[in-house]
Design a protein around this motif. Structure first.
Motif, short mmCIF file in Angstrom:
data_model
loop_
_atom_site.label_atom_id
_atom_site.label_comp_id
_atom_site.label_asym_id
_atom_site.label_seq_id
_atom_site.Cartn_x
_atom_site.Cartn_y
_atom_site.Cartn_z
N THR A 68 0.85 -1.19 0.00
CA THR A 68 0.00 0.00 0.00
C THR A 68 0.88 1.24 0.00
O THR A 68 1.81 1.35 0.82
CB THR A 68 -0.89 0.00 1.26
OG1 THR A 68 -1.65 -1.20 1.24
CG2 THR A 68 -1.84 1.19 1.28
N CYS A 69 0.61 2.16 -0.92
CA CYS A 69 1.41 3.38 -0.98
C CYS A 69 1.17 4.19 0.30
O CYS A 69 0.02 4.49 0.64
CB CYS A 69 1.01 4.19 -2.22
SG CYS A 69 1.71 5.84 -2.23
N PRO A 70 2.23 4.56 1.01
CA PRO A 70 2.03 5.29 2.27
C PRO A 70 1.46 6.69 2.08
O PRO A 70 0.94 7.29 3.01
CB PRO A 70 3.45 5.36 2.86
CG PRO A 70 4.37 5.14 1.72
CD PRO A 70 3.63 4.31 0.71
N VAL A 71 1.54 7.24 0.87
CA VAL A 71 1.04 8.59 0.64
C VAL A 71 -0.44 8.59 0.25
O VAL A 71 -1.26 9.28 0.85
CB VAL A 71 1.88 9.32 -0.44
CG1 VAL A 71 1.38 10.74 -0.67
CG2 VAL A 71 3.35 9.31 -0.06
N CYS A 72 -0.80 7.78 -0.76
CA CYS A 72 -2.18 7.87 -1.26
C CYS A 72 -3.04 6.66 -0.90
O CYS A 72 -4.25 6.69 -1.11
CB CYS A 72 -2.17 8.06 -2.77
SG CYS A 72 -1.59 6.60 -3.66
N GLY A 73 -2.42 5.61 -0.41
CA GLY A 73 -3.20 4.43 -0.02
C GLY A 73 -3.57 3.50 -1.16
O GLY A 73 -4.25 2.51 -0.98
N THR A 127 6.53 4.57 -2.12
CA THR A 127 5.44 5.33 -2.74
C THR A 127 5.18 4.81 -4.17
O THR A 127 6.08 4.33 -4.84
CB THR A 127 5.79 6.83 -2.82
OG1 THR A 127 7.14 6.94 -3.21
CG2 THR A 127 5.57 7.52 -1.51
N CYS A 128 3.92 4.95 -4.60
CA CYS A 128 3.52 4.41 -5.91
C CYS A 128 4.04 5.31 -7.05
O CYS A 128 4.51 6.43 -6.81
CB CYS A 128 2.01 4.29 -5.97
SG CYS A 128 1.17 5.88 -6.03
N ALA A 129 3.90 4.83 -8.28
CA ALA A 129 4.41 5.56 -9.45
C ALA A 129 3.77 6.94 -9.55
O ALA A 129 4.42 7.93 -9.90
CB ALA A 129 4.15 4.76 -10.71
N PHE A 130 2.47 7.03 -9.23
CA PHE A 130 1.78 8.32 -9.33
C PHE A 130 2.37 9.31 -8.34
O PHE A 130 2.70 10.44 -8.69
CB PHE A 130 0.28 8.13 -9.08
CG PHE A 130 -0.47 9.43 -9.03
CD1 PHE A 130 -0.88 10.04 -10.21
CD2 PHE A 130 -0.74 10.07 -7.83
CE1 PHE A 130 -1.56 11.26 -10.18
CE2 PHE A 130 -1.41 11.28 -7.79
CZ PHE A 130 -1.82 11.87 -8.97
N CYS A 131 2.51 8.89 -7.07
CA CYS A 131 3.01 9.81 -6.05
C CYS A 131 4.46 10.22 -6.33
O CYS A 131 4.83 11.38 -6.10
CB CYS A 131 2.87 9.19 -4.67
SG CYS A 131 1.15 9.05 -4.16
N ARG A 132 5.22 9.27 -6.87
CA ARG A 132 6.62 9.62 -7.19
C ARG A 132 6.64 10.68 -8.29
O ARG A 132 7.39 11.65 -8.25
CB ARG A 132 7.39 8.38 -7.64
CG ARG A 132 8.08 7.68 -6.45
CD ARG A 132 8.83 6.46 -6.91
NE ARG A 132 7.91 5.37 -7.10
CZ ARG A 132 7.96 4.49 -8.09
NH1 ARG A 132 8.89 4.58 -9.01
NH2 ARG A 132 7.09 3.52 -8.18
ZN ZN Z 1 0.63 6.84 -4.01
#
Ligand code: ZN
Ligand code: Q46
Length: 301
Positions: free
Chosen positions: A271-276, A284-289
């Motif tokens: 689970t991405c710690p920023v967006c869930g 962090t996921c590709a989007f948040c990066r």
């Molecule tokens: Zn994310």
């Protein structure tokens, strides 16, 4: 419709398409009248027709319009936004609008221009942004189904491209129904995946739906359009070839071809710690990066 060996008048055609849609929704276990469906609408004929049919069939189906900020000379986003708003208001439908520029301070083409992924063309960045927003809105507003208007031409062209390069990952994932595999991901369905583009267009025209005729300017010259042209040539000589190509793929999948390799089956999504939202990496996921880079100020030399 040579592919179905069927000819219909206007009146019966307007009954046939919704009946078939209902049949596919049930046959592929997409959703029921108890589900809360979020329809991603772009202003094009497929998504607006899908929204109209689901609404008329009594489903709980609200719309989501994402303003990508693709304007330039064609004013594509501005035009499509207005068309979606008018469509929803005329029918008193509920909808959400997400404006990428308002939320992230930059439009999709601007975000893309800053990234390696989107330098040449914004499509891959655009896909990432749309997927992220669709999932987030659906999850936060309590929808359990996300429906898109992809038709057979879209699906067959994607399959053709994936097959030409034997893109294993995409072939494994390509499916008109994607169950939720993570609490942060909503089940995705494509109720129109068995309809030819001409069929959804005919419905939109016959039922007088106003839609955006222009395609997104970035789709011009794309591989997808090229593959669609090739498949149309094949279809002209062999009616039904497109449908057979895609349905035979689904059958092969059902029989175990293109299944996830055993060593990957046990791999859990993190689970991405920023967006869930889910990610395959423990970070962090590709989007948040990607958005992190957008937020940081550009260093001018
Ligand atoms: Zn994310
Ligand atoms: S991805 Fe590419 Fe589409 Fe985004 S930039 Fe336009 S053509 S809208 S489906």
């Amino acid at each position: 419709m040579r592919q179905h060996k069927l000819s219909l008048c206007k009146e019966h055609y307007l009954e046939w398409l919704p009946e078939q849609t209902e049949r596919f929704i049930q046959k592929y276990n997409m959703f029921t009248h108890k589900d809360k469906v979020l329809v991603a609408v772009s202003g094009g004929k497929d998504s607006l027709t899908l929204w109209e049919i689901l609404w008329k069939s009594g489903y709980v189906a609200d719309g989501l319009y994402i303003n990508l900020g693709i304007d330039g000379q064609t004013k594509y986003s501005e035009m499509s936004r207005q068309i979606v708003l008018d469509f929803a208001r005329e029918r008193a439908l509920r909808f959400t609008v997400v404006d990428v520029e308002e939320e992230f301070r930059e439009t999709v083409p601007q975000i893309a221009a800053r990234t390696l992924r989107g330098k040449a063309k914004p499509c891959s960045v655009c896909g990432l942004v749309k997927r992220h927003i669709m999932n987030r809105v659906a999850r936060d507003a309590g929808y359990n189904i996300l429906a898109t208007g992809h038709n057979l031409d879209d699906e067959a062209a994607a399959l053709f491209g994936n097959t030409l390069s034997w893109a294993k990952g995409y072939l494994i994932r390509q499916n008109p129904v994607l169950e939720s595999i993570h609490p942060g991901v909503i089940k995705k369905v494509k109720p129109f995946f068995r309809f030819y583009e001409r069929e959804t267009a005919a419905y939109a025209v016959l039922s007088r739906i106003t839609y955006v005729y222009d395609e997104c300017p970035y789709s011009i010259g794309s591989k997808t359009i090229y593959y669609k042209g090739l498949l149309n040539q094949l279809e002209a000589d062999r009616p039904g070839a497109k449908l057979h190509f895609f349905l035979a793929f689904l059958k092969a999948k059902k029989e175990g071809l293109f299944a996830q390799p055993p060593e990957k089956c046990g791999l859990e999504l993190k689970t991405c710690p920023v967006c869930g939202q889910p990610t395959t990496v423990p970070d962090t996921c590709a989007f948040c990066r990607m958005m992190d880079k957008v937020k940081s100020p550009t260093v001018k030399g």
